[in-house]
Enzyme design. Sequence first.
Site, PDB file in Angstrom:
ATOM      1  N   HIS A 396       0.855  -1.210   0.163  1.00 16.64           N
ATOM      2  CA  HIS A 396      -0.130  -0.010  -0.165  1.00 16.64           C
ATOM      3  C   HIS A 396       0.691   1.227   0.100  1.00 16.64           C
ATOM      4  CE1 HIS A 396      -2.196   3.208   1.891  1.00 16.64           C
ATOM      5  NE2 HIS A 396      -3.289   2.806   1.289  1.00 16.64           N
ATOM      6  N   ARG A 488      -8.711   6.108  -8.285  1.00 18.89           N
ATOM      7  CA  ARG A 488      -9.241   5.583  -7.154  1.00 18.89           C
ATOM      8  C   ARG A 488     -10.007   7.217  -6.413  1.00 18.89           C
ATOM      9  NH1 ARG A 488      -5.489   2.236  -3.050  1.00 18.89           N
ATOM     10  NH2 ARG A 488      -3.765   3.853  -3.689  1.00 18.89           N
ATOM     11  N   ARG A 537     -12.865   4.337 -10.047  1.00 16.41           N
ATOM     12  CA  ARG A 537     -13.360   3.335  -9.189  1.00 16.41           C
ATOM     13  C   ARG A 537     -13.854   4.287  -7.977  1.00 16.41           C
ATOM     14  NH1 ARG A 537      -9.886   0.297  -4.630  1.00 16.41           N
ATOM     15  NH2 ARG A 537     -10.260   2.209  -3.518  1.00 16.41           N
TER      16      ARG A 537
END
Length: 609
Positions: A396, A488, A537
């Site tokens: 991440h 995102r 997204r």
Amino acid sequence: MRVVCPIDEVTRADAPLVGGKGANLGEMRRAGLPVPEAFVITVEAFRAFFRETRIEEEIDRRLRALPVDDPAALQATSESIQSAIRKAAVPEDLRRAIADAYRRLAKENEAPLVAVRSSATVEDAAQSSFAGMFRSHLNVRGVDALLRAVQDCWASGFSARVLFYRAKRKVASTDRLVAVVVQRMVQADRSGVMFTLDPSTNDRDRVVIESAWGLGETVVGGQVEPDHFVVRKSDLRIVDQRIAEKAFELRLDPERGGNVRLELPPERRSAPSLSADEVRAVAELGIRAEKHYGVPQDLEFALEGEALYLVQTRPVTTADVAAPAEAAAEGEVLLRGIGASPGVASGRVRVLRTPDEGRALEPGEILVAPMTTPDWVPYMRRAAAIVTDSGGSTSHAAIVSRELGLPCIVGARTATTTLRSGQRVTVDGRAGVVRAGEVRARTESASRAAPAVVQAPVTATRLYVNLGEPSRAEEVAALPVDGVGLFRAEFLILEALGGVHPRLLLERGEEARFVDRLAEGVARMAAAFHPRPVVYRSMDFRTNEFRGLEGGERFEPREENPMIGYRGCYRYVREPDLFRLELEALRAVRAQHDNLHLMIPFVRTASEF
């Protein structure tokens, strides 16, 4: 017609006859380097097979009409051609010549185990390596199995990847000839690859070695994380090493033949696959090969007991590409890890253990944490650079840092204990090094500057980026990429909400402002990449993340595990008024930019979707 050549009769000048791999192996044998015994089935055999089986005209006809940019047509044509090659009967004269050479390779008239490797005339060249695109077979025994492996190697010259790469590299159709190297199989206890320069920096005073237990396919194919060693050429000193957890090895199956995967016990998983003396011995061979060829080499090696062999070499095709500028090497090295996002930044350290401590991070500080999760994102954006104890290049912290354009080092293991809050350091995200003090030769803004020129790799795979910051849209769109595979929403929505929970925003009647701000960011991204696709997204905040916004305590339940809780598609079904705001923004942008697409996150059931 020379169907077969013993490896000892081959030099690098014979590449048109024996292919790049065969020529390099013969050259290494003549130079006195430890190359296993072998012979090469020449391109003359390849030509004779195609001529006598009468499939060459059909292949030419198919390839003339092939649209290489149509993935479906490319794959279908490739599969049809390869199937025809594998099914055709090898002419008797070729079969006899190959069988005789195979028997001569045996010491006592036994059927030896061999490695069968493609050796195309365009392979392992200085400008186009075709690395990994042609087939190899290990632990092949017997004439029939050998002939099947040879035909499979010939067929691999017509794989979809090879056809695409050849077209994009503008390699002539006449240069599709494939020879085959048949080499005594080395039953490796340890094996790996070696570059006689550092491929990430082009530092020619370094040899980079990666190794693992068993056969080298695990390293070459990326099946395990290998041990990593860096050797300085001038004195053969190991200047850096990282011992990986190697879960398994490939070995010969003594009962069934072929290869078998063997799980490793804990003590071998974490043990170095090469001793320090073996690392230096491998490096010495690489340096000898480089001196002989006069250019940096990419080699494969294997250790069988105490015997060390080189089983392949090729020029490093990126050796002349200018390496990115690095920070000045000044200041004591405090910490090393995996360089996960390039760039250099200096600032004060802020060691934080959990996202709950995130408010203590001041803008421009170096965030040091055990690891990061999505809960950290609002604070990561304030940082000048990020350093974590754990994680790899796909963790991440690494992904988000690349999206944000922040230098990042992951897997530093002791970052949170070695570094102290308030300490001034410089983070070099390319080299994976944290140094004491500040490097003034390179500023944060310079490290984020867009590259002047990037040479696109030629692949049959579309290359998409993960990008969440519209402010970087133009910079990243200038790179040789095919679009945004994951845009995102979280970064953009945090800005559009202004720190306010979206339900509180609805209560205040500020929906229009939110939609406008969201649409503005999405439109910037879609416009920058048009006509390439941008996949947005939609919002996937979890309850613990929403609760940190103004008014969040009123609207968000407490969950033991928010990761599998009230989020994504599940939330949309129950709060359609919030999802509608996103859809309004997307509809407005889509009316202008038809390259925008929607991805629904965290879909658990078909009925919810």
